[in-house]
Design a protein around this motif. Structure first.
Motif, PDB file in Angstrom:
ATOM      1  N   GLU A 141       0.821  -1.213   0.000  1.00 46.59           N
ATOM      2  CA  GLU A 141       0.000   0.000   0.000  1.00 46.59           C
ATOM      3  C   GLU A 141       0.853   1.260   0.000  1.00 46.59           C
ATOM      4  O   GLU A 141       0.367   2.339  -0.262  1.00 46.59           O
ATOM      5  CB  GLU A 141      -0.902   0.015   1.253  1.00 46.59           C
ATOM      6  N   TRP A 142       2.154   1.152   0.286  1.00 52.36           N
ATOM      7  CA  TRP A 142       2.972   2.345   0.442  1.00 52.36           C
ATOM      8  C   TRP A 142       4.318   2.129  -0.220  1.00 52.36           C
ATOM      9  O   TRP A 142       4.952   1.093  -0.075  1.00 52.36           O
ATOM     10  CB  TRP A 142       3.174   2.635   1.930  1.00 52.36           C
TER      11      TRP A 142
ATOM     12  N   ALA B 279      -2.305   1.804 -11.447  1.00 52.44           N
ATOM     13  CA  ALA B 279      -3.375   1.946 -10.464  1.00 52.44           C
ATOM     14  C   ALA B 279      -4.035   0.626 -10.091  1.00 52.44           C
ATOM     15  O   ALA B 279      -4.821   0.580  -9.155  1.00 52.44           O
ATOM     16  CB  ALA B 279      -4.434   2.904 -10.998  1.00 52.44           C
TER      17      ALA B 279
ATOM     18  N   GLU C 248      -1.315  14.577  -8.739  1.00 46.87           N
ATOM     19  CA  GLU C 248      -0.038  14.387  -8.067  1.00 46.87           C
ATOM     20  C   GLU C 248       0.270  15.557  -7.136  1.00 46.87           C
ATOM     21  O   GLU C 248      -0.136  16.694  -7.385  1.00 46.87           O
ATOM     22  CB  GLU C 248       1.089  14.262  -9.103  1.00 46.87           C
TER      23      GLU C 248
ATOM     24  N   ASP D 236      -0.306  10.441   3.166  1.00 43.05           N
ATOM     25  CA  ASP D 236      -0.833  10.300   1.812  1.00 43.05           C
ATOM     26  C   ASP D 236      -1.412  11.624   1.343  1.00 43.05           C
ATOM     27  O   ASP D 236      -1.920  12.413   2.142  1.00 43.05           O
ATOM     28  CB  ASP D 236      -1.915   9.216   1.805  1.00 43.05           C
TER      29      ASP D 236
ATOM     30  N   SER E 275      -4.125  12.193  -0.065  1.00 47.51           N
ATOM     31  CA  SER E 275      -5.554  12.300   0.254  1.00 47.51           C
ATOM     32  C   SER E 275      -5.786  12.757   1.686  1.00 47.51           C
ATOM     33  O   SER E 275      -6.865  13.280   2.000  1.00 47.51           O
ATOM     34  CB  SER E 275      -6.260  10.970   0.009  1.00 47.51           C
TER      35      SER E 275
ATOM     36  N   LEU F  69     -12.061   8.797  -4.194  1.00 48.03           N
ATOM     37  CA  LEU F  69     -10.600   8.856  -4.182  1.00 48.03           C
ATOM     38  C   LEU F  69     -10.072   7.432  -4.187  1.00 48.03           C
ATOM     39  O   LEU F  69     -10.335   6.664  -3.259  1.00 48.03           O
ATOM     40  CB  LEU F  69     -10.092   9.609  -2.949  1.00 48.03           C
TER      41      LEU F  69
ATOM     42  N   ARG G  22      -6.720   4.579  -5.086  1.00 42.32           N
ATOM     43  CA  ARG G  22      -5.279   4.439  -4.960  1.00 42.32           C
ATOM     44  C   ARG G  22      -4.563   4.842  -6.247  1.00 42.32           C
ATOM     45  O   ARG G  22      -4.998   4.527  -7.355  1.00 42.32           O
ATOM     46  CB  ARG G  22      -4.960   2.982  -4.634  1.00 42.32           C
ATOM     47  N   GLY G  23      -3.440   5.569  -6.101  1.00 40.71           N
ATOM     48  CA  GLY G  23      -2.611   5.936  -7.242  1.00 40.71           C
ATOM     49  C   GLY G  23      -1.412   5.026  -7.346  1.00 40.71           C
ATOM     50  O   GLY G  23      -1.483   3.846  -7.009  1.00 40.71           O
TER      51      GLY G  23
ATOM     52  N   SER H 227       0.336  10.428  -5.139  1.00 40.81           N
ATOM     53  CA  SER H 227      -0.632  10.443  -6.236  1.00 40.81           C
ATOM     54  C   SER H 227      -1.926   9.771  -5.803  1.00 40.81           C
ATOM     55  O   SER H 227      -1.934   8.893  -4.947  1.00 40.81           O
ATOM     56  CB  SER H 227      -0.058   9.742  -7.473  1.00 40.81           C
ATOM     57  N   ARG H 228      -2.998  10.213  -6.404  1.00 38.61           N
ATOM     58  CA  ARG H 228      -4.302   9.614  -6.177  1.00 38.61           C
ATOM     59  C   ARG H 228      -5.108   9.722  -7.462  1.00 38.61           C
ATOM     60  O   ARG H 228      -4.846  10.551  -8.330  1.00 38.61           O
ATOM     61  CB  ARG H 228      -5.056  10.312  -5.040  1.00 38.61           C
TER      62      ARG H 228
ATOM     63  N   ASN I 298     -15.143   0.697  -7.542  1.00 33.29           N
ATOM     64  CA  ASN I 298     -15.181   1.516  -6.324  1.00 33.29           C
ATOM     65  C   ASN I 298     -16.438   1.286  -5.498  1.00 33.29           C
ATOM     66  O   ASN I 298     -16.889   2.157  -4.780  1.00 33.29           O
ATOM     67  CB  ASN I 298     -15.044   2.998  -6.654  1.00 33.29           C
TER      68      ASN I 298
END
Length: 391
Positions: free
Chosen positions: A78-79, A101, A146, A158, A160, A193, A195-196, A201-202, A313
Motif C-alpha cells: 500500500e505504500w 493503479a 499528483e 498520503d 488524500s 478517491l 489508490r494511485g 498520487s491519487r 469503487n
C-alpha cells in the motif's frame, strides 16, 4: 532491515531479474512475429526498416518486462517509499498513474492512447497539485492527480490526507445540476478517491447519473476542480478540457425477476473498453418501503470463461419512487473477451472479515444472463513516420 532498505533491495532484485530473465527473448520473438504478420497496431511492417525496428523491439521488450515486474511489486504494498518511487520513475513508461493503479480499464486507456495528458496545475503555500492524466469513456471521468512540494509537513502521509473537500463543475455549471431532478432527486456523483501509484498520487473519479435519471455529460467539456487543502486557506482550482474517447454499448431493455414478493430489475448494463456499469432496481410489494441497508445487494459479473469482473469503487444506491424502490449502480472493470454472455449474480453480504473478504449469500432467483459484445474505442489518429532516406 527497515522498510526503505527492504524496498531498495527488492528494486535491486527486480533489476537483476530484468537483466537476467529470458522473457526479453520471448517478448521480442512474439512482437516480431506480430509485426511481420501486419497485426502490430494494424500497421504493415516495412522490411526496409526491420533492422532498426528489431533494435527498438529489443529495447521495448526489456521495458515491458520492467513494467510488469515493478507493477507486481507496487500492487503488493500500500505504500512506496520516496527512494523507491524516485527509482521507479527512471524506468520508461512508469510515470503513468493509470498504468500502475491496478485498474484494468485505466491500464487499457493508457496503453491504447485513450487518456489525455493535460499537465494542468495550481500552487499555493509551497504545494503544487497537478492533474497529469484524464480519461472519459462516457461513463466515468477519471483524473490522475499528483503532489509536488518541498515543505516537509506537506510531504507527510498520503496526498488524500491533505484533502478536505473537492468541488466539481462542468462548463461552469455545478456538477450536481446534472443529477436526477436537477440535483434534488438523489444519486451521488462521488467523487471517489482511489489508490494511485504512490503516496504522492491519487485517482479522483466520478460518473454521470444518466442511468439514474440525470443528464449525460457533454462529449466535450471543460471540467473545473476546486480542492480544499488542510492548512492552506485558498482552494486549488484547476480547469482542464475533457473529451470522450470511446463508444458505449448499452443493454437498455430491463430484465425483471421476482421472488417472495420482491422484484429485482436489471435496468441497464453499459459497456465501454474502459468500464462496465450495472444499474439495478429492487422493489418490495406495493406500499412497503425498501430498507437501504438490508435490501442493498452486491453483484458478481462473470463472463463465458468464468472470469469475475473486478468491481472498481463499490456500489452506490438511493431510494427512489418515494422510498418504495432502491436504485443502485456499480462500476466494474471492462469485459475482456469479445462476444459471448455476461452473467449477473446478485448476493447479500453476510459478513466481511478483516481482510475485506465478503461472505456471500447468492440469490439464484435474481440471476440474469445477457448477450454482450465488447465495444471499440473511437479511432485515435496515429502519426505516420517520415520515410527513411537510404544512403
Amino acid at each position: 532491515m527497515n522498510q526503505v532498505k527492504r524496498e531498495e533491495a527488492e528494486l535491486e532484485r527486480i533489476g537483476r531479474m530484468i537483466r537476467e530473465t529470458p522473457v526479453q527473448i520471448d517478448l521480442e520473438e512474439r512482437i516480431m512475429r506480430r509485426a511481420l504478420s501486419g497485426r502490430l497496431s494494424g500497421v504493415k511492417a516495412e522490411p526496409r526498416r526491420l533492422r532498426r525496428t528489431g533494435r527498438m523491439l529489443r529495447k521495448s521488450a526489456g521495458i515491458a518486462a520492467a513494467v510488469l515486474l515493478v507493477t507486481l511489486l507496487i500492487a503488493s504494498t500500500e505504500w512506496i517509499s520516496p527512494t523507491l518511487a524516485a527509482s521507479i520513475k527512471q524506468i520508461p513508461g512508469m510515470n503513468s498513474i493509470f498504468r500502475l493503479a491496478g485498474d484494468l480499464g485505466l491500464r487499457n486507456a493508457d496503453e491504447q492512447g485513450l487518456a489525455a495528458v493535460p499537465e494542468r496545475s495550481d500552487t499555493h503555500g509551497g504545494l503544487t497539485l497537478k492533474v497529469s492524466e484524464v480519461m472519459y469513456d462516457g461513463i466515468r471521468v477519471t483524473l490522475g492527480i499528483e503532489r509536488h512540494t518541498d515543505v516537509e509537513k506537506l510531504q507527510q502521509g498520503d496526498i488524500s490526507d491533505l484533502m478536505t473537500d473537492i468541488k466539481l463543475s462542468v462548463d461552469g455549471e455545478d456538477i450536481n445540476t446534472y443529477g436526477p431532478l436537477g440535483g434534488t432527486g438523489g444519486g451521488s456523483f462521488g467523487p471517489f478517491l482511489l489508490r494511485g501509484k504512490d503516496a504522492d498520487s491519487r485517482i479522483i473519479q466520478f460518473t454521470d447519473l444518466q442511468n439514474q435519471g440525470g443528464r449525460a455529460f457533454p462529449d466535450t467539456f471543460d471540467l473545473t476542480m476546486a480542492v480544499d487543502i488542510q492548512g492552506i486557506a485558498e482552494p486549488f482550482e484547476i480547469t482542464l478540457p475533457v473529451v470522450k474517447k470511446t463508444y458505449r454499448n448499452s443493454i437498455a431493455e430491463p430484465i425483471v425477476r421476482s421472488v417472495s414478493g420482491m422484484t429485482f430489475t436489471l435496468e441497464t448494463l453499459e459497456l465501454t473498453p474502459i468500464t462496465t456499469r450495472l444499474t439495478t432496481r429492487i422493489e418490495r410489494p406495493a406500499g412497503q418501503p425498501v430498507d437501504a441497508v438490508k435490501d442493498f445487494l452486491g453483484y458478481d459479473l462473470i463472463d463465458d470463461e468464468g472470469n469475475v469482473l473486478q468491481e472498481i469503487n463499490g456500489g452506490t444506491g438511493w431510494s427512489a419512487s418515494g422510498g418504495t424502490a432502491l436504485l443502485s449502480a456499480a462500476l466494474f472493470e471492462p469485459l475482456v473477451h469479445p462476444g459471448g454472455r455476461l452473467t449477473v449474480k446478485p448476493f447479500r453480504t453476510l459478513s466481511i472479515n478483516k481482510d475485506g473478504v465478503r461472505e456471500k449469500e447468492y440469490i439464484p432467483e435474481f440471476e440474469v444472463t445477457v448477450p454482450v459484445s465488447v465495444p471499440v474505442p473511437v479511432p485515435v489518429p496515429v502519426p505516420v513516420p517520415l520515410p527513411i532516406t537510404e544512403k
